[in-house]
Design a protein around this motif. Structure first.
Motif, mmCIF file in Angstrom:
data_model
loop_
_atom_site.group_PDB
_atom_site.id
_atom_site.type_symbol
_atom_site.label_atom_id
_atom_site.label_comp_id
_atom_site.label_asym_id
_atom_site.label_seq_id
_atom_site.Cartn_x
_atom_site.Cartn_y
_atom_site.Cartn_z
ATOM 1 N N LYS A 26 -39.772 27.999 -0.372
ATOM 2 C CA LYS A 26 -40.012 29.277 -1.042
ATOM 3 C C LYS A 26 -40.000 30.455 -0.059
ATOM 4 O O LYS A 26 -40.192 30.283 1.133
ATOM 5 C CB LYS A 26 -41.394 29.246 -1.719
ATOM 6 C CG LYS A 26 -41.575 28.147 -2.752
ATOM 7 C CD LYS A 26 -40.817 28.470 -4.030
ATOM 8 C CE LYS A 26 -41.093 27.476 -5.145
ATOM 9 N NZ LYS A 26 -40.504 26.135 -4.908
ATOM 10 N N CYS B 31 -40.978 35.027 -0.237
ATOM 11 C CA CYS B 31 -41.365 36.150 -1.097
ATOM 12 C C CYS B 31 -40.194 37.128 -1.168
ATOM 13 O O CYS B 31 -39.134 36.908 -0.584
ATOM 14 C CB CYS B 31 -42.627 36.823 -0.571
ATOM 15 S SG CYS B 31 -42.354 37.950 0.802
ATOM 16 N N ARG C 209 -49.611 31.141 -2.059
ATOM 17 C CA ARG C 209 -49.233 29.981 -2.884
ATOM 18 C C ARG C 209 -50.124 28.778 -2.590
ATOM 19 O O ARG C 209 -50.446 27.997 -3.467
ATOM 20 C CB ARG C 209 -47.774 29.575 -2.612
ATOM 21 C CG ARG C 209 -46.747 30.438 -3.290
ATOM 22 C CD ARG C 209 -45.358 29.851 -3.111
ATOM 23 N NE ARG C 209 -45.109 28.715 -3.996
ATOM 24 C CZ ARG C 209 -44.882 27.474 -3.604
ATOM 25 N NH1 ARG C 209 -44.883 27.169 -2.325
ATOM 26 N NH2 ARG C 209 -44.658 26.536 -4.475
ATOM 27 N N ARG D 288 -52.395 26.721 -5.090
ATOM 28 C CA ARG D 288 -52.292 25.254 -5.194
ATOM 29 C C ARG D 288 -53.651 24.587 -5.001
ATOM 30 O O ARG D 288 -53.985 23.621 -5.690
ATOM 31 C CB ARG D 288 -51.293 24.726 -4.163
ATOM 32 C CG ARG D 288 -49.857 25.120 -4.453
ATOM 33 C CD ARG D 288 -49.031 23.969 -5.010
ATOM 34 N NE ARG D 288 -48.595 23.100 -3.926
ATOM 35 C CZ ARG D 288 -47.420 23.235 -3.293
ATOM 36 N NH1 ARG D 288 -46.592 24.195 -3.642
ATOM 37 N NH2 ARG D 288 -47.085 22.424 -2.335
#
Ligand SMILES: Nc1nc2c(c(=O)[nH]1)N[C@H]1C(S)=C(S)[C@@H](COP(=O)(O)OP(=O)(O)OC[C@H]3O[C@@H](n4cnc5c(=O)[nH]c(N)nc54)[C@H](O)[C@@H]3O)O[C@H]1N2
Ligand SMILES: Nc1nc2c(c(=O)[nH]1)N[C@H]1C(S)=C(S)[C@@H](COP(=O)(O)OP(=O)(O)OC[C@H]3O[C@@H](n4cnc5c(=O)[nH]c(N)nc54)[C@H](O)[C@@H]3O)O[C@H]1N2
Ligand code: SF4
Ligand SMILES: [Mo]
Length: 729
Positions: A45, A47, A192, A196
């Motif tokens: 991932k 941003c 994130r 999580r």
């Protein structure tokens, strides 16, 4: 046939260290695609800055433009900056620095390194140049105005200034105590992990005066008053001890000075601290019980801790809380001062600090000094150097010319935008005899430079960055640079050589190897290992492949202090330096926003990011204060402090409390550092960016105010020498 190639590199913005894959048409020297790929910290991932933050390489000239030629002022500060050859520019810089060194001595010269694009190798050379060629330890960088308090406070308690755990471990923590840290805006990919952890059942405590995204998902939001951190952390320790929740065995085996700690902490009953913090005593009790209730508790903190004159004290208090509850030395626990910039951890690692050589080796230790003198073939100073936040003191406030700073070599920083109290900073730059800026863009500081040395940017050079969690990772050249620019390391070599201290390297790897061989903690992190593993977390002592690096520090409770014992420390609460008063009835706190980055030379020149947000920025203000001032959301307002004033837009929001307003420091027109105070933490010299008194005024004639903003925008663009049509939406 286009020569299309895929090249992996590390993102150049925050310390999350995300991995990006570029697809490049090398024949056309053009980027075709960029997307995140799997890395140690980011999974696959990124941003929005990772996705879109490379557009500045195209030089769209929105707020500023790339510097493509070396430039000097041939006849003093009043004369214009003119483009010259590299030979002439290097000679000019070297001659002037030599003259100043001869006249005023090596300690009259200051150097600043860069936590941004350049990477570790040029920073290693920068401190080597300042120490070995100039002969002073006056070398520092933006960690000073950032996490220096974390380094100082952690060193004094647990012996190591970096994050004790790794970014991926965060999601396996059972309790997250998030204090003064807004991951959703600052480190979206770390955020994130917090989300999580929440999904996996973690209990989240968020101490922040604003309702941030972390506060929104928190089980417990302690919406404390700005500047009251230590009253909260002391009270948490008070509850833990009073209720017998501490880890006695850990305290006995691995720590000292508990009694002195308790002498302070005993005063901070929840009832006592509740009054200072503006939250209920029961909320403090709940936070303490939850935090002490797990061996997988972590404290994550950021600028809401460090950017106060009590920053170091709060850091010590955080480290003490973790020791008190045995939350060190195993998986998924510990302390997380989450380093901000892509390479601020690395720039510290490289010794771009006034007190340590690379690898955190003290400049005052005679044996260490001897080692570096031998390796570098130079006589070195054993005197701790100047911090960059004390430069104004040594220029505007120092009357004895023999003690003043006469030259400032600024490499990849923009104090003219990012330092506090900009009026004073400009006065400082103007009084310094000789200012050098080595940058990729025209910025606010280049306006005051006598010489400008243009460098290649991230994407145009190779090297290594260190992520927030001590992870060395490669950056790779994606495009061929255009214009008459050179790599940062090469520029430093040329200046040093011209001054009579020759430096010559074939490439960055040769510099890296020299650094490794002088820094035991990093010795094992070879380029080969970096290629193989992708990321190597220090300490990595041994070159053998078996030493893959270190995920978490202080294993088994053995701290990095000389005797391996952790030291309890905290302090009494002190209010911020400048509090609200009748002239300036509101408090100003300055923070960041997700789409733009620090001084914005880079994100301000990415079209997708510019389209999200543009000048003159925003001030967040509560509905109650807005109503009193008759201000509507979106209106332009004037905001002022004792030191300065600027125009920005009002963002009326329930996320902030009555009496406190918030600005981000990304804006050149809505420049909050015209207002901030240069009061420093006495032990880390970090400014109190997070608290000063201000006032907000309604502007009755909005049209005139917008005309003013547009005029200022054009003026900035002219100063930055932009030739392209204004690309404003
Ligand atoms: N009011 C307020 N002010 C703050 C803060 C706050 O919270 N509030 N935060 C502070 C913090 S934490 C920090 S870290 C500082 C950051 O402040 P700075 O370090 O000044 O800002 P940056 O945008 O990171 O970049 C500095 C410069 O590096 C240049 N640069 C980028 N890549 C390269 C390269 O490869 N080579 C060269 N030579 N130059 C390059 C950029 O063009 C830019 O001019 O700001 C501080 N200022
Ligand atoms: N998009 C983007 N990302 C960035 C940056 C950027 O400019 N833009 N800059 C990078 C840099 S240099 C850094 S250092 C990091 C910093 O990232 P963070 O550490 O998250 O920094 P801030 O947003 O300045 O402040 C964090 C929080 O502290 C809170 N706060 C203010 N006063 C207090 C207080 O008294 N007590 C408590 N407990 N909280 C308080 C603020 O409300 C804010 O939510 O971000 C990095 N990432
Ligand atoms: S989280 Fe940080 S490192 Fe990752 S893509 Fe965003 S700015 Fe880059
Ligand atoms: Mo920072």
């Amino acid at each position: 046939m286009a020569s299309v190639k895929e090249i992996q590199t590390t993102c150049c913005y925050c310390g999350s260290g995300c991995q990006l894959l570029f697809t490049v048409d090398q024949g056309a020297n053009k980027i075709l695609d960029v997307h995140p790929v799997k890395g140690r910290t980011n999974d696959d991932k990124a941003c929005l800055k990772g996705w879109y933050g490379w557009d500045y390489l195209n030089d769209p000239q929105i707020i500023t433009k790339r510097i493509r030629e070396p430039m000097i002022r041939k006849n003093g500060r009043a004369s214009p900056l003119t483009a010259v050859s590299w030979d002439e520019a290097i000679k000019f810089v070297a001659d002037n620095l030599k003259k100043i060194k001869e006249k005023w001595g090596p300690d009259s010269i200051m150097g600043a390194g860069s936590a941004r694009g350049p990477g570790n190798e040029p920073n290693y050379l920068m401190q080597k140049f300042i120490r070995a060629c100039i002969g002073t330890n006056n070398i520092d960088h933006c960690a000073r105005i950032c996490h220096a308090a974390s380094v100082v406070g952690s060193m004094q308690t647990i012996g190591e200034g970096a994050m004790s755990l790794s970014i991926p471990e965060i999601e396996d923590c059972e309790v997250i105590f998030n204090i003064g840290y807004n991951a959703a805006a600052s480190h979206p990919i770390v955020a994130r992990r917090i989300v999580r952890a929440k999904e996996k059942g973690a209990y989240i405590i968020c101490a922040d005066p604003r309702i941030t995204e972390t506060a929104r998902i928190a089980d417990l939001h302690l919406q404390i008053k700005g500047g009251s951190n230590i009253a909260l952390t002391n009270a948490m320790a008070n509850v833990i001890v009073t209720e017998g929740l501490q880890d006695q065995a850990f305290i006995k085996a691995h720590t000292k000075d508990f009694d002195a700690f308790w002498e302070i902490v005993k005063v901070y009953t929840p009832e006592h601290s509740a009054k200072i913090c503006g939250v209920s005593p029961d909320a403090i009790r709940l936070a303490a019980r939850k935090y002490a209730g797990s061996k997988h508790s972590v404290i994550l903190w950021g600028m809401g801790v460090t950017q106060f004159q009590q920053g170091v004290e709060v850091v010590k208090s955080n480290c003490s809380l973790a020791m008190l509850t045995g939350n060190f030395g195993h998986y998924a626990c510990g302390t997380g001062p989450v380093r901000g910039q892509n390479n601020v951890q690395g720039t510290c690692d490289m010794g771009v600090l006034p007190n340590v050589y690379p690898g955190y080796q003290s400049v005052t230790d005679p044996k260490i000094k001897e080692k570096f003198e031998k390796a570098w073939g130079a006589k070195l100073s054993d005197k701790v150097g100047l911090t960059l936040t004390r430069v104004p003191e040594r220029v505007v406030h120092e009357k004895d010319p023999a003690k003043q700073i006469h030259a400032y070599y600024i490499f990849g920083e923009d104090p003219g935008q990012s330092d506090p109290d900009l009026e004073e900073l400009r006065e400082t730059l103007d009084k310094i005899d000789f200012v050098v800026c080595q940058d990729i863009f025209w910025n606010k500081t280049t306006q005051h430079a006598d010489a400008i040395l243009p460098a290649t940017a991230w994407g145009e050079h190779d090297g290594v960055y260190t992520s927030s969690d001590r992870g060395f990772q490669r950056i790779r050249k994606v495009l061929e640079p255009t214009g008459n620019v050179k790599d940062d390391w090469e520029i430093i070599c040329l200046v040093s050589t011209a001054m009579g201290y020759p430096m010559k390297y074939k490439n960055v790897q040769e510099i890296w190897d020299e650094m490794r061989n002088l820094s035991p903690k990093f010795k094992g992190a070879t380029y080969e290992k970096l290629e193989r593993q992708g990321s190597v977390q220090w300490p990595c002592w041994d070159e053998k492949p078996e030493d893959t690096g270190t995920m978490f520090l202080h294993e088994g409770g053995k701290f990095a202090t000389p005797d391996g014992i952790g030291i309890f420390k905290t302090s009494h609460y002190q209010p911020p330096a400048e509090t609200e008063n009748s002239d300036f009835p509101l408090t100003l706190c300055t923070v960041r926003e997700v789409g733009h980055y620090s001084v914005r030379t880079m994100t301000g020149n990415c079209r997708a990011l510019r389209n999200l947000e543009d000048e003159p920025g925003w001030v967040e203000i509560s509905p109650e204060d807005a109503e009193t001032l008759k201000i509507a959301s979106g209106e332009l307002v004037r905001i002022s402090s004792k030191r300065g004033t600027c125009i920005t837009r009002a963002n009326v929001t329930e996320r902030v409390k009555k009496g406190a307003v918030y600005m981000t420091y990304q804006w050149w027109i809505g420049a909050c550092n015209e207002l901030t105070i240069s009061r420093l933490d006495p032990s880390s010299s970090t400014p109190e960016y997070k608290y000063c008194a201000c006032k907000v005024e309604k502007l009755r004639d909005q049209k005139a105010a917008w005309d003013d903003v547009n005029r200022q925008y054009e003026d900035i663009r002219a100063k930055m020498r932009i030739e392209k049509e204004r690309a404003l939406a």
